[in-house]
Structure formats: structure tokens, C-alpha cells
Design a protein around this motif. Sequence first.
Motif, PDB file in Angstrom:
ATOM      1  N   VAL A  56       3.518  10.310   4.032  1.00  0.00           N
ATOM      2  CA  VAL A  56       3.256  10.801   5.384  1.00  0.00           C
ATOM      3  C   VAL A  56       4.076  12.064   5.622  1.00  0.00           C
ATOM      4  O   VAL A  56       5.313  12.021   5.615  1.00  0.00           O
ATOM      5  CB  VAL A  56       3.592   9.740   6.441  1.00  0.00           C
ATOM      6  N   GLN A  76       0.845  -1.187   0.000  1.00  0.00           N
ATOM      7  CA  GLN A  76       0.000   0.000   0.000  1.00  0.00           C
ATOM      8  C   GLN A  76       0.886   1.245   0.000  1.00  0.00           C
ATOM      9  O   GLN A  76       1.748   1.405   0.851  1.00  0.00           O
ATOM     10  CB  GLN A  76      -0.891   0.005   1.245  1.00  0.00           C
ATOM     11  N   GLY A 108      -0.505  12.785   0.288  1.00  0.00           N
ATOM     12  CA  GLY A 108      -0.501  12.571   1.720  1.00  0.00           C
ATOM     13  C   GLY A 108      -1.735  13.167   2.371  1.00  0.00           C
ATOM     14  O   GLY A 108      -2.589  13.750   1.690  1.00  0.00           O
ATOM     15  N   GLN A 109      -1.804  13.045   3.700  1.00  0.00           N
ATOM     16  CA  GLN A 109      -2.962  13.518   4.447  1.00  0.00           C
ATOM     17  C   GLN A 109      -2.805  14.955   4.923  1.00  0.00           C
ATOM     18  O   GLN A 109      -3.796  15.570   5.350  1.00  0.00           O
ATOM     19  CB  GLN A 109      -3.219  12.611   5.646  1.00  0.00           C
ATOM     20  N   GLN A 168       1.919   4.959   0.661  1.00  0.00           N
ATOM     21  CA  GLN A 168       1.589   5.998   1.641  1.00  0.00           C
ATOM     22  C   GLN A 168       2.584   7.138   1.539  1.00  0.00           C
ATOM     23  O   GLN A 168       3.788   6.913   1.358  1.00  0.00           O
ATOM     24  CB  GLN A 168       1.628   5.442   3.068  1.00  0.00           C
ATOM     25  N   TYR A 223      -0.213  10.146  -6.225  1.00  0.00           N
ATOM     26  CA  TYR A 223      -0.308   9.810  -4.802  1.00  0.00           C
ATOM     27  C   TYR A 223      -0.285  11.101  -3.983  1.00  0.00           C
ATOM     28  O   TYR A 223       0.389  12.066  -4.356  1.00  0.00           O
ATOM     29  CB  TYR A 223       0.860   8.916  -4.376  1.00  0.00           C
ATOM     30  N   SER A 259       6.244   5.481   1.099  1.00  0.00           N
ATOM     31  CA  SER A 259       6.477   4.043   1.243  1.00  0.00           C
ATOM     32  C   SER A 259       5.506   3.263   0.378  1.00  0.00           C
ATOM     33  O   SER A 259       4.534   3.805  -0.132  1.00  0.00           O
ATOM     34  CB  SER A 259       6.323   3.638   2.718  1.00  0.00           C
ATOM     35  N   GLY A 260       5.795   2.004   0.214  1.00  0.00           N
ATOM     36  CA  GLY A 260       4.910   1.138  -0.554  1.00  0.00           C
ATOM     37  C   GLY A 260       5.380   0.868  -1.971  1.00  0.00           C
ATOM     38  O   GLY A 260       4.853  -0.016  -2.640  1.00  0.00           O
TER      39      GLY A 260
END
Length: 122
Positions: free
Chosen positions: A5, A1, A113-114, A3, A111, A25-26
Motif C-alpha cells: 500500500v 493475503q 501496489g495499486q 498487500q 508483488y 503486509s501479509g
Amino acid sequence: QVQLVESGGGLVQAGGSLRLSCAASGRTFSSYAMGWFRQAPGKEREFVAAISWSRGSAYYADSVKGRFTISRDNANTVYLQMNSLKPEDTAVYYCAAGTIYPARTWSQNDYWGQGTQVTVSS
């Protein structure tokens, strides 16, 4: 998965500095450009900076040029050094990655991040 961060956000006085980090990562991001976006309350998300997969090129929004520096120390970690911060830099900062460089719109990335909150007090 996969991610992304972000970390390093916080509260700082105007004129101060912060360094944001983004750990991916992932998968391996060696062939991906990476970048930063931000969204202030009540405003649209905007592009901040991007760095190419080779680390040989960086691109900045006019509003941060000369104050912010984007860098990456390996394929999966990118930083945003923010100096001479202003209250108008207050926003949630997001990391993004994709195959387009420079990806100046959110949707051009693959992709995301949050986000991490940056607050600059006057």
C-alpha cells in the motif's frame, strides 16, 4: 493475503519535495528487494529505483539519480524521497517487491501496489 500500500502522493510545485511510503503486509519481506516504478499518462511504466533486501545497495534510473533516494527502515516498509521535482516526474508511482535485485522491469517483481498519484506543477 499479501498487500503493498503506497501513500504520500499529492500535488507539489516544481522544485518541491515529496516522500512516498510503501507498507507491505501479509508476509515477511526481509529476503525481498523492493522498488518503485512510475507510469505517466500515455507512457509506458518505467523503473525508478530499487533497494536490496539487506538495505546495503540501491539502484536508480538515470532520470532520477541525484534527486530521489530510496530507503527502507525494516523488512516491510520502503520509502522514496523525491527532491527537486520536475513536471516530467508527474505519474502514478507504484511499489513493488521481489527476489530479483535490481528488478528493473515490472514482471521481475512478485508483488505490486495499486499506486499513488504524484503531480508536479510548473
